[in-house]
Design an enzyme around this catalytic site. Structure first.
Site, mmCIF file in Angstrom:
data_model
loop_
_atom_site.group_PDB
_atom_site.id
_atom_site.type_symbol
_atom_site.label_atom_id
_atom_site.label_comp_id
_atom_site.label_asym_id
_atom_site.label_seq_id
_atom_site.Cartn_x
_atom_site.Cartn_y
_atom_site.Cartn_z
ATOM 1 N N HIS A 168 -30.789 37.571 -13.243
ATOM 2 C CA HIS A 168 -31.977 36.987 -13.847
ATOM 3 C C HIS A 168 -31.641 36.501 -15.249
ATOM 4 O O HIS A 168 -30.999 37.226 -16.023
ATOM 5 C CB HIS A 168 -33.090 38.035 -13.910
ATOM 6 C CG HIS A 168 -34.328 37.573 -14.612
ATOM 7 N ND1 HIS A 168 -34.753 38.112 -15.804
ATOM 8 C CD2 HIS A 168 -35.227 36.612 -14.293
ATOM 9 C CE1 HIS A 168 -35.878 37.511 -16.187
ATOM 10 N NE2 HIS A 168 -36.177 36.598 -15.290
ATOM 11 N N SER A 169 -32.022 35.268 -15.583
ATOM 12 C CA SER A 169 -31.923 34.743 -16.940
ATOM 13 C C SER A 169 -30.472 34.802 -17.439
ATOM 14 O O SER A 169 -29.590 34.179 -16.838
ATOM 15 C CB SER A 169 -32.886 35.532 -17.844
ATOM 16 O OG SER A 169 -33.109 34.883 -19.050
ATOM 17 N N TYR A 170 -30.187 35.542 -18.519
ATOM 18 C CA TYR A 170 -28.814 35.722 -18.993
ATOM 19 C C TYR A 170 -27.914 36.244 -17.878
ATOM 20 O O TYR A 170 -26.718 35.922 -17.826
ATOM 21 C CB TYR A 170 -28.808 36.687 -20.177
ATOM 22 C CG TYR A 170 -27.457 37.276 -20.504
ATOM 23 C CD1 TYR A 170 -26.467 36.505 -21.111
ATOM 24 C CD2 TYR A 170 -27.163 38.609 -20.203
ATOM 25 C CE1 TYR A 170 -25.218 37.041 -21.398
ATOM 26 C CE2 TYR A 170 -25.934 39.159 -20.489
ATOM 27 C CZ TYR A 170 -24.949 38.372 -21.092
ATOM 28 O OH TYR A 170 -23.710 38.909 -21.369
#
Length: 221
Positions: free
Chosen positions: A76-78
């Site tokens: 998720h994300s980073y």
């Protein structure tokens, strides 16, 4: 049975993805939700030298120490940066990549080079230690400062992510400009990618856990 390794985004620990991992295990799969170095219960390990390579090594340690193969890696994300690096370094252990409103890097990219000016302002708001960015005010109380070096370091990829099945999940309800819209635009018409658009804020597990679970299970197939 499929094996899943789930990687959270900035400032979050394995606790964020553990509810999904628990549901996967209840369905008979193996699922891991590790916390990266310097975050969550590993906050005491935060130093100025904790970077993207450190977090990639965290994931490689899980893959190798648990002797995992045919893994679905989700970030998720980073966490998209982390799973891309881990898959590149241990391709023999990975079958599929799932980027959940996440960065999808190419060789030489970093979170800094891929994100927006608004996110740059957040990255530069370091705390008292001088090397960690502060959790945003609306984050879960369990969120911890995130090592800045991991967001600035450029990734080194030696191969093509096309070696793996790839899924992209885009959250459509950002407050302002989403740093992940360029990835959605790039891959939504690419036949080599499976792309989903969720009516969701960036925290896709808040109200959309069922959809994320189904997407992970579909990626396993």
């Amino acid at each position: 049975m499929t094996t899943f390794v789930l990687i959270p985004g900035a400032c979050h620990g394995g606790w964020w993805l553990e509810p999904v991992a628990a549901r996967l295990r209840a369905l008979g799969h193996r699922a891991y939700a590790p916390t990266l170095t310097g975050l969550g219960e590993r906050r005491h390990l935060a130093t100025a030298t904790v970077n993207l390579d450190t977090h990639i090594q965290d994931v490689l340690g899980v893959l190798r120490n648990e002797q995992l193969e045919e893994v679905v890696l989700a970030g998720h994300s980073y966490g998209g940066m982390v799973i891309a690096g881990a898959a590149d370094r241990a391709p023999e252990r990975v079958s599929s990549l799932v980027f959940i409103d996440a960065f999808v890097p190419r060789d030489g990219d970093s979170c800094w080079t891929l994100t927006t000016e608004e996110q740059h302002e957040w990255y530069l708001d370091v705390g008292e230690d001088g090397h960690s960015i502060r959790p945003l005010p609306f984050f879960d109380p369990r969120a911890t400062p995130h090592p800045l070096a991991s967001l600035l370091q450029r990734i080194r990829l030696t191969g093509d992510l096309g070696r793996f099945a790839r899924t992209y999940v885009y959250a459509t309800e950002w407050d302002g400009q989403s740093p992940f819209e360029p990835f959605y635009d790039r891959y939504r018409d690419d036949p080599e990618w499976t792309v989903h658009a969720l009516r969701s804020p960036h925290n896709v597990l808040r109200g959309n856990a069922d959809e994320v679970l189904k997407i992970l299970l579909d990626a396993a197939e």
